[in-house]
Design an enzyme around this catalytic site. Sequence first.
Site, short mmCIF file in Angstrom:
data_model
loop_
_atom_site.label_atom_id
_atom_site.label_comp_id
_atom_site.label_asym_id
_atom_site.label_seq_id
_atom_site.Cartn_x
_atom_site.Cartn_y
_atom_site.Cartn_z
N ASP A 1 2.16 0.48 -4.40
CA ASP A 1 2.05 0.94 -3.01
C ASP A 1 2.70 2.31 -2.81
OD1 ASP A 1 1.31 0.76 -0.37
OD2 ASP A 1 3.06 -0.41 0.24
N ASN B 1 -7.87 -4.50 2.07
CA ASN B 1 -8.03 -3.05 1.94
C ASN B 1 -9.43 -2.54 2.33
OD1 ASN B 1 -5.74 -2.79 -0.89
ND2 ASN B 1 -5.35 -2.37 1.28
C1 IPE Z 1 -0.80 -3.83 -0.81
O1 IPE Z 1 -0.56 -2.61 -0.21
C2 IPE Z 1 -2.10 -3.77 -1.58
C3 IPE Z 1 -2.08 -2.97 -2.77
C4 IPE Z 1 -1.07 -2.30 -3.25
C5 IPE Z 1 -3.31 -2.94 -3.51
P1 IPE Z 1 -0.99 -2.30 1.29
O2 IPE Z 1 -0.60 -0.92 1.55
O3 IPE Z 1 -2.42 -2.65 1.49
O4 IPE Z 1 -0.11 -3.34 2.11
P2 IPE Z 1 0.39 -3.30 3.62
O5 IPE Z 1 -0.81 -3.03 4.47
O6 IPE Z 1 1.40 -2.21 3.72
O7 IPE Z 1 0.99 -4.64 3.84
C1 IPE Z 2 -1.49 1.53 -2.38
O1 IPE Z 2 -1.13 2.71 -1.74
C2 IPE Z 2 -2.89 1.60 -2.97
C3 IPE Z 2 -3.87 0.71 -2.34
C4 IPE Z 2 -3.62 -0.14 -1.41
C5 IPE Z 2 -5.23 0.83 -2.82
P1 IPE Z 2 -1.45 2.93 -0.20
O2 IPE Z 2 -2.79 3.56 -0.07
O3 IPE Z 2 -1.28 1.66 0.54
O4 IPE Z 2 -0.34 3.96 0.20
P2 IPE Z 2 0.46 3.99 1.57
O5 IPE Z 2 1.12 2.65 1.72
O6 IPE Z 2 -0.53 4.26 2.65
O7 IPE Z 2 1.43 5.10 1.39
MG MG Z 3 0.29 0.82 1.45
#
Ligand code: IPE
Ligand code: IPE
Ligand code: MG
Length: 234
Positions: A15, A63
Amino acid sequence: MENPIIPKHIGFIMDGNGRWAKKRGMPRNFGHSQGASVFKKTINWCRELGVECATFYAFSTENWKRPEDEVRGIMNLLRQYIKDIREFADEDICIIILGDISAFDEDIRVELEDIMQTSKDNKGFIVGIALNYGGRAELTRAAKMLCEECLRGKISPNDVTEELVEKYLYTNKMPPLDLVIRPSGEQRLSNFLIWQAAYSEFVFMDTLWPDFTKKDLERAIAEFSGRNRRFGGV
Ligand code: IPE
Ligand code: IPE
Ligand code: MG
């Protein structure tokens, strides 16, 4: 730490890619691309440190809510990485995809299924990649399969034990999940391995995933090693 206890199975919630890119005035997909290269490196660090299995949360069932161009960017990145995943499979690594990949474009699905099939007997290391994965969806899928077995008369409801449920999870060939590492400052599971994490240790850190280093991994393992895991005992 002298001789840390090495977790057999680590789950990585990759993340912080979006925030990493934003800090640099770049589009979110730039962060995903950096994050994907860290994914590759992390597999090697885990192997060097003696971990047996690593599962990476790459795309959750939630996602899909993201803007279309971001989702498309992630899918294209996946296309690009399939070659690298195949190379890992050639190095005696067993690749397990967790999640419902039937929702993906056919070219991606066919490749991933083939990689899973051809690497399934590899013994060197296990890499799990969670794609269109959600813990709730995984448990719902297991419940459905168990109902089907009951209807077919293969089992009766009384045969349903925790051990049997585990056979219907994507992780059935993996060692127990010892440690979950989540960078980016968020302190939640976000639907990642909710059954498997029942007795896992958690290490959260502020580092954003694209900045994650081998030092961060070693620190997380040292922290894990110092924890007192009681599993409900004394
Ligand atoms: C969790 O991250 C999913 C992945 C890393 C693939 P998210 O960014 O989607 O989670 P939330 O929305 O902050 O809970
Ligand atoms: C995690 O990084 C990757 C996926 C969920 C695919 P994020 O895209 O959630 O990154 P932040 O949380 O917005 O910084
Ligand atoms: Mg995220």
